[in-house]
Design a protein around this motif. Structure first.
Motif, PDB file in Angstrom:
ATOM      1  N   UNK A 100      -1.404  15.227  -7.793  1.00 39.09           N
ATOM      2  CA  UNK A 100      -1.426  14.478  -9.032  1.00 39.09           C
ATOM      3  C   UNK A 100      -0.560  13.218  -8.973  1.00 39.09           C
ATOM      4  N   UNK A 101      -0.002  12.924  -7.826  1.00 34.38           N
ATOM      5  CA  UNK A 101       0.818  11.710  -7.715  1.00 34.38           C
ATOM      6  C   UNK A 101      -0.021  10.496  -8.049  1.00 34.38           C
ATOM      7  N   UNK A 102      -1.212  10.419  -7.459  1.00 38.23           N
ATOM      8  CA  UNK A 102      -2.154   9.340  -7.741  1.00 38.23           C
ATOM      9  C   UNK A 102      -3.465   9.960  -8.194  1.00 38.23           C
ATOM     10  N   UNK A 103      -4.021   9.412  -9.259  1.00 38.83           N
ATOM     11  CA  UNK A 103      -5.256   9.934  -9.802  1.00 38.83           C
ATOM     12  C   UNK A 103      -6.385   8.932  -9.622  1.00 38.83           C
ATOM     13  N   UNK A 104      -7.610   9.446  -9.655  1.00 41.50           N
ATOM     14  CA  UNK A 104      -8.774   8.574  -9.509  1.00 41.50           C
ATOM     15  C   UNK A 104      -8.732   7.493 -10.590  1.00 41.50           C
ATOM     16  N   UNK A 105      -8.898   6.239 -10.172  1.00 38.93           N
ATOM     17  CA  UNK A 105      -8.855   5.118 -11.109  1.00 38.93           C
ATOM     18  C   UNK A 105      -7.515   4.421 -11.176  1.00 38.93           C
ATOM     19  N   UNK A 106      -6.463   5.047 -10.644  1.00 40.27           N
ATOM     20  CA  UNK A 106      -5.165   4.365 -10.600  1.00 40.27           C
ATOM     21  C   UNK A 106      -5.261   3.121  -9.724  1.00 40.27           C
ATOM     22  N   UNK A 107      -4.467   2.123 -10.055  1.00 37.63           N
ATOM     23  CA  UNK A 107      -4.344   0.937  -9.207  1.00 37.63           C
ATOM     24  C   UNK A 107      -2.872   0.793  -8.839  1.00 37.63           C
ATOM     25  N   UNK A 108      -2.593   0.776  -7.552  1.00 41.94           N
ATOM     26  CA  UNK A 108      -1.208   0.709  -7.085  1.00 41.94           C
ATOM     27  C   UNK A 108      -0.929  -0.647  -6.461  1.00 41.94           C
ATOM     28  N   UNK A 109       0.341  -1.050  -6.519  1.00 41.72           N
ATOM     29  CA  UNK A 109       0.780  -2.277  -5.866  1.00 41.72           C
ATOM     30  C   UNK A 109       1.476  -1.907  -4.561  1.00 41.72           C
ATOM     31  N   UNK A 110       1.080  -2.568  -3.495  1.00 40.56           N
ATOM     32  CA  UNK A 110       1.586  -2.251  -2.160  1.00 40.56           C
ATOM     33  C   UNK A 110       2.443  -3.400  -1.644  1.00 40.56           C
ATOM     34  N   UNK A 111       3.657  -3.054  -1.260  1.00 43.87           N
ATOM     35  CA  UNK A 111       4.616  -4.017  -0.705  1.00 43.87           C
ATOM     36  C   UNK A 111       4.224  -4.353   0.729  1.00 43.87           C
ATOM     37  N   UNK A 112       3.819  -5.604   0.963  1.00 43.50           N
ATOM     38  CA  UNK A 112       3.445  -6.049   2.306  1.00 43.50           C
ATOM     39  C   UNK A 112       4.503  -6.949   2.927  1.00 43.50           C
ATOM     40  N   UNK A 113       5.606  -7.195   2.179  1.00 44.05           N
ATOM     41  CA  UNK A 113       6.625  -8.127   2.647  1.00 44.05           C
ATOM     42  C   UNK A 113       7.598  -7.501   3.628  1.00 44.05           C
ATOM     43  N   UNK A 114       8.122  -6.286   3.301  1.00 44.92           N
ATOM     44  CA  UNK A 114       9.182  -5.727   4.127  1.00 44.92           C
ATOM     45  C   UNK A 114       8.788  -5.503   5.585  1.00 44.92           C
ATOM     46  N   UNK A 115       7.513  -5.166   5.899  1.00 43.78           N
ATOM     47  CA  UNK A 115       7.182  -5.052   7.331  1.00 43.78           C
ATOM     48  C   UNK A 115       7.398  -6.336   8.113  1.00 43.78           C
ATOM     49  N   UNK A 116       7.348  -7.495   7.420  1.00 42.11           N
ATOM     50  CA  UNK A 116       7.609  -8.755   8.114  1.00 42.11           C
ATOM     51  C   UNK A 116       9.060  -8.840   8.579  1.00 42.11           C
ATOM     52  N   UNK A 117       9.952  -8.063   7.960  1.00 43.56           N
ATOM     53  CA  UNK A 117      11.361  -8.047   8.354  1.00 43.56           C
ATOM     54  C   UNK A 117      11.665  -6.904   9.322  1.00 43.56           C
ATOM     55  N   UNK A 118      10.629  -6.240   9.804  1.00 47.80           N
ATOM     56  CA  UNK A 118      10.827  -5.179  10.791  1.00 47.80           C
ATOM     57  C   UNK A 118      10.934  -3.795  10.213  1.00 47.80           C
ATOM     58  N   UNK A 119      10.781  -3.641   8.882  1.00 51.59           N
ATOM     59  CA  UNK A 119      10.864  -2.306   8.278  1.00 51.59           C
ATOM     60  C   UNK A 119       9.664  -1.474   8.692  1.00 51.59           C
ATOM     61  N   UNK A 120       9.897  -0.196   8.980  1.00 53.68           N
ATOM     62  CA  UNK A 120       8.830   0.718   9.359  1.00 53.68           C
ATOM     63  C   UNK A 120       8.716   1.834   8.316  1.00 53.68           C
ATOM     64  N   UNK A 121       7.573   2.517   8.263  1.00 51.47           N
ATOM     65  CA  UNK A 121       7.398   3.594   7.279  1.00 51.47           C
ATOM     66  C   UNK A 121       8.464   4.670   7.436  1.00 51.47           C
ATOM     67  N   UNK A 122       8.893   5.224   6.314  1.00 52.38           N
ATOM     68  CA  UNK A 122       9.912   6.266   6.294  1.00 52.38           C
ATOM     69  C   UNK A 122       9.339   7.550   5.716  1.00 52.38           C
ATOM     70  N   UNK A 123       9.955   8.675   6.048  1.00 48.83           N
ATOM     71  CA  UNK A 123       9.506   9.964   5.526  1.00 48.83           C
ATOM     72  C   UNK A 123       9.471   9.948   3.992  1.00 48.83           C
ATOM     73  N   UNK A 124       8.401  10.507   3.456  1.00 48.19           N
ATOM     74  CA  UNK A 124       8.292  10.633   2.009  1.00 48.19           C
ATOM     75  C   UNK A 124       7.649   9.453   1.319  1.00 48.19           C
ATOM     76  N   UNK A 125       7.491   8.317   1.984  1.00 51.81           N
ATOM     77  CA  UNK A 125       6.871   7.160   1.363  1.00 51.81           C
ATOM     78  C   UNK A 125       5.360   7.336   1.278  1.00 51.81           C
ATOM     79  N   UNK A 126       4.765   6.756   0.246  1.00 54.13           N
ATOM     80  CA  UNK A 126       3.314   6.694   0.135  1.00 54.13           C
ATOM     81  C   UNK A 126       2.880   5.355   0.724  1.00 54.13           C
ATOM     82  N   UNK A 127       2.028   5.402   1.747  1.00 52.48           N
ATOM     83  CA  UNK A 127       1.659   4.175   2.449  1.00 52.48           C
ATOM     84  C   UNK A 127       0.142   4.007   2.498  1.00 52.48           C
ATOM     85  N   UNK A 128      -0.276   2.744   2.547  1.00 50.50           N
ATOM     86  CA  UNK A 128      -1.671   2.386   2.797  1.00 50.50           C
ATOM     87  C   UNK A 128      -1.787   1.969   4.254  1.00 50.50           C
TER      88      UNK A 128
END
Length: 302
Positions: free
Chosen positions: A65-93
């Motif tokens: 139930x974290x995300x439901x059908x029809x939800x629209x999420x905003x995805x941060x695309x900036x931090x990977x440009x600074x070398x950040x990598x996915x971390x445990x527990x994050x919701x990623x596209x």
């Protein structure tokens, strides 16, 4: 004595120049400015979508139930440009690693929809992206036995965030029972609707053995932006911070810290040099101046 005709000519030139300046200062019509404003707006939308943030819609149930059908999420695309990598527990596209979305129907957009999807104002039919939660990063050992609990590096997770009535692990032998070690540069992802998510567990026979290359990650989903009554942030569940599970440090604070430290060090060195030579401080420089969850988004994630 100056001839009258010369005076008249001179006055005529002055009047003509005055009228020209007046015409030059006349505000341009709104309708003449509108095309330029539209172009600027579209360019800004494209830049924001490409480098900063992008909206993705949720068309399936694998992250309920974290995300439901029809939800629209905003995805941060900036931090990977600074070398950040996915971390445990994050919701990623992330981009489809190896035909996870095989068999999913692809809509056929018209010309207008194609243009709007290109600039991120409508979902793209060509983008095959998914959205899941990161369970493990490079070096982690993840295992499921029976119906759970799900363990990361031997520590059981409190999966209170998963879909009500689901068990943390699935008891089937088609992928629900496993023990894997995540290679460097990869992540292991699972849906919050555990019994309705074709995630890493069920793609262990693909070329990546179910792992998702970090390079495929588009960014982290940080906010549910639509519908208004569903607005909320998407924080990392506390269970991923428990002692002993391991800490995966983000590169972003280090990058920003380095960027901020460089001018400070240079400023201190210049002040030290000025004091050593007896120069006044002002010499520094003068004055201070599911089913797989595909996303569409401006795309769709499943």
């Amino acid at each position: 004595m100056t001839p009258a005709s010369d005076e008249g000519g001179s006055d005529g030139h002055r009047r003509s120049g005055s009228h020209a300046r007046e015409r030059d200062n006349t505000p341009r019509s709104f309708w003449k400015e509108l095309p330029l404003l539209v172009v600027i707006a579209l360019v800004l939308a494209l830049l924001i979508k490409t480098f900063l943030v992008q909206a993705f819609s949720i068309p399936s149930a694998s992250m309920e139930n974290t995300l439901q059908i029809g939800d629209r999420v905003l995805v941060d695309k900036l931090t990977p440009w600074f070398g950040a990598e996915p971390q445990r527990g994050e919701v990623v596209v992330f981009h489809d690693p190896d035909n996870w979305l095989r068999g999913e129907p692809t809509p056929k957009p018209n010309a207008v929809q194609t243009v709007l999807s290109w600039i991120g104002l409508m979902p793209s039919a060509d983008e095959k992206d998914l959205i899941k939660r990161v369970i493990g990063v490079g070096g982690d050992t993840i295992e499921c036995n029976g119906t759970g609990p799900l363990k990361v590096n031997g520590k059981p997770l409190d999966d209170s965030y998963i879909y009500a009535g689901n068990t943390p692990c699935s008891s089937d032998n088609q992928g629900g029972q496993f023990k894997v070690t995540v290679p460097k540069g990869k992540i292991w992802v699972m849906g919050d609707h555990r019994q309705n998510s074709l995630d890493s567990r069920y793609h262990q026979n693909d070329k990546n053995h179910g792992f998702v290359p970090v390079g495929n990650v588009v960014g982290r989903a940080v906010v549910i932006a639509w519908p208004p009554e569903r607005w909320s942030t998407l924080p990392v569940p506390d269970t991923f911070d428990q002692p002993g599970i391991g800490t995966a440090a983000s590169a972003l604070p280090g990058a920003l810290g380095l960027a901020g430290a460089v001018p400070l060090v240079l400023w201190r060195r210049r002040r030290t040099t000025s004091r050593g030579t007896g120069a006044p401080a002002a010499a520094d420089g003068g004055a201070a101046t599911t089913d797989d969850t595909r996303v569409s988004g401006g795309s769709t994630a499943r």
